[in-house]
Design an enzyme around this catalytic site. Structure first.
Site, PDB file in Angstrom:
ATOM      1  N   TYR A 153       0.825  -1.207   0.000  1.00 48.87           N
ATOM      2  CA  TYR A 153       0.000   0.000   0.000  1.00 48.87           C
ATOM      3  C   TYR A 153       0.867   1.267   0.000  1.00 48.87           C
ATOM      4  O   TYR A 153       1.943   1.297   0.587  1.00 48.87           O
ATOM      5  CB  TYR A 153      -0.903  -0.011   1.235  1.00 48.87           C
ATOM      6  CG  TYR A 153      -1.781   1.179   1.329  1.00 48.87           C
ATOM      7  CD1 TYR A 153      -1.448   2.242   2.171  1.00 48.87           C
ATOM      8  CD2 TYR A 153      -2.925   1.284   0.557  1.00 48.87           C
ATOM      9  CE1 TYR A 153      -2.254   3.365   2.241  1.00 48.87           C
ATOM     10  CE2 TYR A 153      -3.738   2.397   0.629  1.00 48.87           C
ATOM     11  CZ  TYR A 153      -3.395   3.426   1.468  1.00 48.87           C
ATOM     12  OH  TYR A 153      -4.193   4.547   1.545  1.00 48.87           O
ATOM     13  N   TRP A 165       1.038   5.706  -1.783  1.00 53.13           N
ATOM     14  CA  TRP A 165       0.591   6.665  -2.786  1.00 53.13           C
ATOM     15  C   TRP A 165       1.441   6.690  -4.037  1.00 53.13           C
ATOM     16  O   TRP A 165       1.138   7.417  -4.979  1.00 53.13           O
ATOM     17  CB  TRP A 165       0.517   8.064  -2.165  1.00 53.13           C
ATOM     18  CG  TRP A 165      -0.865   8.417  -1.711  1.00 53.13           C
ATOM     19  CD1 TRP A 165      -1.574   7.840  -0.692  1.00 53.13           C
ATOM     20  CD2 TRP A 165      -1.726   9.421  -2.259  1.00 53.13           C
ATOM     21  NE1 TRP A 165      -2.807   8.432  -0.563  1.00 53.13           N
ATOM     22  CE2 TRP A 165      -2.930   9.392  -1.515  1.00 53.13           C
ATOM     23  CE3 TRP A 165      -1.596  10.340  -3.307  1.00 53.13           C
ATOM     24  CZ2 TRP A 165      -4.005  10.255  -1.794  1.00 53.13           C
ATOM     25  CZ3 TRP A 165      -2.652  11.197  -3.577  1.00 53.13           C
ATOM     26  CH2 TRP A 165      -3.846  11.148  -2.826  1.00 53.13           C
TER      27      TRP A 165
END
Lengths: 226, 822
Positions: free
Chosen positions: B153, B155
């Protein structure tokens, strides 16, 4: 062996100085392998350090390097230790204790790499009809490139003006600061010692060249490689 | 002039020179230079590309990235662009493949406590890739596919091809399976509960467009939302369209209320009224408002009857009939610390005006986070303005520039993760051998093979031995850092791609240097909701050092696994980019739009614009549903808004009842069992995207005494002898951090705030609990799931205390300060 002590006079021998510069360039380009450590610990290494130690300004650094190499551990154990120290010092992982081996990091306010010194070095290399080897993936203001260029010019004993420029405008501007940080953060002593030897070498070599001011240095004649 | 050695034909010097030249003492400087100059570089140029902070023009001179300026069509450029350039050339750039020394010398599982020490050795790409491939194979063969975690996970960077997480999973799918993760840290609770309530994720749905809000909304309520701050970033390339809307709102002088422990930038900009309840008590406050609406008959009975179900089952709880506690304004006031009179007045004002309840996501990042938006939607249902122009609720005004009018544009597809796996339990995700809710990763490592509850299912945690991370920094975004440090030791192998030495990279066994977006070509859209442009993300400079794109890295690994062709499909980088563009072009043609041919697009000096439609400008969320709930039902079981959910009732979860409910969290400011006196708030930082850009010059603009700032109210500061600019220690039972005090009355008493994303820098990486020197707030947050329903993360559930730091402040390790300032 002759009973008389063999005294070697430190002559301003271009080949010797070039070799020292090339050797130092190599030190800051990559960590030594186990084989290299073995060489350092052998007769050749002893001779090398003895030669360096004959110069009062280099003896401390040379001894420091030797102590780092002479620790009680097999070469196969010491080499990775030095490799980890190299990475910690020069490859960014040391965080606040990183000592970037690039002029840009030491002269610019931002500390960023690839700044104006990279451009200036590219120009100097072009003028000498040289370029960084493809396999060495570093910007041109890497210490090893600046030293390699200096070595090349010394070896051909040519273009003292460019040598002076390389020292006055580049190497002597930032390497003393670089060396200070190496001494502060190198836990092995090998790179701290090498940096000491390096600074002494640069100062001595500059002293051996004529003293030009910036005005006097009108242009530079290109160095032709063999 | 040197003396010959007796008996030798050469001087000692000559011997040494020969030795030096022969490489006896390692690499020689002579080999670093080649004959022949490189061609003089092209003259200066500007290249248009984009980032999570917006599109920009990069100035290139001599092959170097030397300047940056915002794209001229960006209505509100983010202030961080200098940091973007800085990140490319930072001294903390990862230059070469690296392996942790203990791992290299002793293999997998060696000295896991030593991770984070920074003891790395450089290796060649071939060595690194061989090692990665052999580890992947070893773990598969020894433990099976559900032993490699590739949820990864984070950005990452925008771009449809260089989507490093999809690329990772694409490679892992070809390998033969992996453990994936579901959900995210942004909306973990809401995205799981809201499908039961309104039949869609809701949090990523377009909100009523700003022009409609500006025209019609009379009372704009930002409940735990700071759009001025948060809209600087975008998951794709932000269009910053929210700022146009916010400016119009400001000019109109619309009444604004900001409910937040901090007086935000948004509140100041819009001259808002500031109400600061205790953090984590918002559900109680909403119940108090709802109760007032009910008893004062200000609620919309018709709307509830026509568009919702379950109010009749919720009402006895609201009135106290079922538990003896009426959820009055007084009851709520005692919990949230907003006066009862204010609460009742809010109810009246909400009912009297065309009201938009704009909520952020912080409130659902807390224990029982599922209740928050459920209760907000229940409140909005009672107000009956959902589907009216400028009324109802919106859950994305603060994110992705929600409300920015949408364009008529095609979907731009990108590189995919790969195919489904053939077998496995019913709860398999679309790819992967197993899946966990993303923020339960530590529980997974602590409890291999044990069962856990999740959204009506009861799967077992897999037994993971290897984790592969690209495009993320879990040693920033995950909670309870010290517990995480211990759990991470269960991993035999941890592989990381990044371009900066983040705390996660420092914690890895194998580190591979990735390129930034600016060292490769890509294609992306501008505007998370508006999708108003397609941008050619053109390469600015050649990759530095030995960095390679994630695509190239994963292709090389796939190749070593015998799946190279399947991974690349024989396509180059530009082939892929062209294919995405061409697919969009076909779709656009179907919509009556003719996009230019690819070459024209790629060589153009600007982004390709798509028309904003009247429909986009006039969009009203849930209008279709309101106009005809039979023809346009919601995706719930009943087709309506479910204030009471039968599906959730069947699950019988003690921590997630079948209707919105106030429940005491494990700890909160003023909580009955809470030990510590202060709530530790954290918000999205202005000059970063979470932890991205922390390692850049931008830090100089905000760091206090070199640390992450800690906002503290003057009252709380005075009580502790803390002055503005002091170094403070923030602590609780879970950890301790240093921070720089910023004493301000912009934060309410009882709450301190340290923004998320500060880089973790422990004094002693081997010792969980040691002092974090920079200010990574997740040393203090709690690592539990929101409830058995969503198992979302609780980054905002944290209490603690703060004291002035005595003694010599320790030096930071994790960044390199520019030498000139050292």
């Amino acid at each position: 062996m002759n009973a008389a002590r063999a005294v070697e006079v430190l002559s301003p021998d271009p080949r010797w100085n070039a070799s020292i510069a090339e050797w130092l360039a190599g030190i800051f380009a990559a960590a030594p392998t186990a084989d290299t450590v073995i060489s350092y610990r052998g007769r050749m290494g002893a001779t090398l350090f003895a030669s360096l130690a004959q110069d009062a300004t280099r003896v401390a650094g040379a001894r420091r390097m030797q102590s780092a190499l002479d620790i009680e551990a097999p070469a196969a154990v010491l080499a990775p230790e030095l490799a980890a120290a190299f990475t910690h010092l020069f490859d960014g992982v040391g965080g606040g204790k990183t000592v970037p081996p690039y002029e840009s990091a030491h002269v610019g306010a931002s500390g960023r790499l690839f700044q104006a010194p990279t451009d200036a070095m590219e120009k100097l290399l072009r003028r000498s009809d040289l370029s960084t080897d493809e396999a060495f993936r570093e910007p041109s203001d890497h210490l090893s490139i600046e030293l390699a260029l200096l070595a090349r010019l010394i070896r051909h004993d040519s273009d003292h003006e460019t040598q002076a420029a390389l020292l006055d405008d580049h190497l002597l501007v930032w390497v003393p600061r670089f060396a200070d940080r190496c001494r502060a953060y190198d836990r092995t002593g090998f790179y701290a010692g090498a940096a000491q030897v390096l600074v002494a070498f640069l100062i001595a070599h500059r002293a051996s060249l004529p003293h030009w001011s910036n005005q006097q240095r009108t242009g530079v004649t290109p160095c032709r490689s063999d | 002039m040197s003396i010959r050695l007796s008996g030798s034909g050469m001087t000692r010097r000559a011997v040494l020179e020969a030795g030096l030249a022969a490489g006896t003492f390692g690499l020689s400087g002579a080999s670093l230079l080649s004959s022949g100059a490189r061609a003089a570089p092209a003259s200066a140029s500007e290249i248009l590309t984009g980032s999570h902070w917006g599109a920009f023009r990069a100035k290139v001179e001599g092959g170097r990235f030397v300047g940056i300026r915002p794209w001229e069509k960006d209505p509100h450029p983010a202030p961080v662009l200098e940091g973007v350039m800085d990140s490319v050339y930072s001294p903390t750039r990862i230059k070469y493949p690296m392996v942790r020394r203990a791992f290299l010398e002793h293999g997998f599982g060696a000295d896991p406590e030593g991770r984070g020490d920074g003891d790395f050795v450089r290796v060649t790409w071939d060595q690194a890739l061989d090692l990665v491939a052999s580890e992947l194979k070893r773990v598969d063969q020894t433990h099976g596919p559900a032993a490699s975690f590739a949820g990864s996970y984070g950005w990452k960077s925008p771009g449809k091809l260089h989507n490093c997480q999809n690329l990772l999973r694409r490679m892992m799918s070809l390998k033969g399976g992996f453990v994936n993760s579901s959900g995210d840290y942004s909306t973990g609770a809401s995205q799981v509960v809201l499908p039961y309530v309104v039949g869609s994720l809701e949090v990523y749905d377009q909100t009523t467009a700003w022009p409609v809000v500006v025209q019609n909304t009379e009372l704009m309520v930002f409940w735990g939302a700071d759009p001025i701050n948060n809209n600087r970033i975008g998951y794709v390339i932000p269009d910053h369209g929210a700022y146009v809307g916010l400016e119009a709102l400001q000019k109109k002088g619309t009444k604004v209320i900001c409910i937040d422990p901090i007086k935000t930038e948004t509140c100041s900009y819009l001259n808002g009224e500031w109400l600061a309840p205790r953090p984590q008590t918002d559900v109680a406050m909403m119940l108090g408002i709802a109760h007032t609406l009910y008893v004062e008959k200000l609620y919309d009975e018709k709307f509830l009857a026509q568009y919702t179900t379950g109010f009749d089952k919720f009402l006895p709880y609201l009135t106290g009939e079922v538990d003896g506690t009426p959820k009055t304004a007084e009851w709520a006031a005692a919990i949230c610390e907003i006066p009862a009179a204010t609460i009742t007045e809010l109810a009246r004002r909400f009912a009297k005006n065309r009201t938009m309840l704009a909520s952020g996501w912080s409130m659902q990042r807390q224990q029982h986070g599922e209740q928050v938006h459920w209760m907000l939607i229940t409140l909005a249902s009672m107000l009956g303005q959902i589907g009216l122009p400028g009324g109802g609720y919106g859950l994305s005004y603060h994110y992705g520039n929600g409300g920015s009018p949408a364009a008529n544009s095609p979907v731009l597809t990108g590189i995919t993760e790969g195919s489904k796996t053939a077998q496995g339990p019913a709860w398999l995700s679309s790819s992967g051998a197993a899946s966990i809710p993303v923020s339960r990763i530590v529980e997974m490592l602590e409890n291999p093979g044990k069962p856990f509850d999740f959204n009506g299912t009861r799967p077992n945690y897999p037994d993971v031995r290897l984790a592969y991370w690209a495009g993320g920094n879990p040693f920033a975004h995950h909670q309870d850092r010290n517990r995480m440090l211990k759990a991470w030791r269960h991993l035999e192998t941890f592989i990381v791609h990044d371009f900066q030495w983040t705390a996660t990279a420092r914690h890895a066994d194998i580190v591979l240097p990735a390129t930034t977006s600016y060292e490769r070509n890509d294609i992306e859209q501008i505007g998370d909701y508006s999708l108003s442009y397609i941008l050619a993300m053109k390469k600015v400079i050649e990759p530095v050092f030995e960095a390679r794109s994630d695509y190239d890295i994963f292709a090389a690994i796939a190749d070593r696994l015998g799946k190279g062709d399947a991974f690349t499909q024989g396509r180059s980088e530009m082939d892929w980019i062209r294919s995405f563009y061409e697919a969009a072009r076909v779709e656009a043609r179907g919509k009556g739009m003719e996009m230019p041919v690819f070459e024209a697009f790629w060589n153009s000096d600007d982004a390709l614009a798509f028309p904003i439609t009247d429909e986009g400008r006039g969009y009203i969320q849930h209008k279709d549903f309101r106009d005809d709930p039979l023809l346009n039902p919601l995706g719930t079981a009943s087709g309506r808004i479910e204030i009471y959910s039968n599906n959730i009732a069947k699950m019988n979860y003690d921590d997630c009842p079948p209707h919105p409910t106030w429940m005491e969290p494990v700890e909160r400011l003023g909580g009955p069992d809470t030990k510590y006196p202060l709530h530790i708030d954290t918000k999205h930082p202005k000059y970063r995207l979470h932890s991205q850009l922390c390692g850049t010059v931008l830090r100089a603009t905000y760091a206090i005494a070199g640390r992450e700032p800690c906002l503290i109210n003057p009252q709380d500061a005075a009580a502790r002898g803390i002055s503005d600019g002091d170094i403070v220690r923030v602590f609780n039972d879970r950890g301790q951090i240093l921070a720089g005090a910023h004493v301000t009355d912009s934060i309410r008493p009882g709450v301190i705030c340290v923004n998320e994303g500060g880089w973790f820098d422990p004094e002693n990486a081997r010792e969980p609990g040691s002092l974090d020197r920079y200010g990574d707030v997740n040393n203090l947050s709690i690592g539990i799931g929101t409830s058995k329903l969503a198992q979302g993360n609780c980054g905002h559930t944290a209490v603690g205390d703060v004291e002035k730091y005595k003694g010599r402040p320790p030096e930071l390790d994790v960044f390199r300060e520019p030498v000139a300032n050292a």
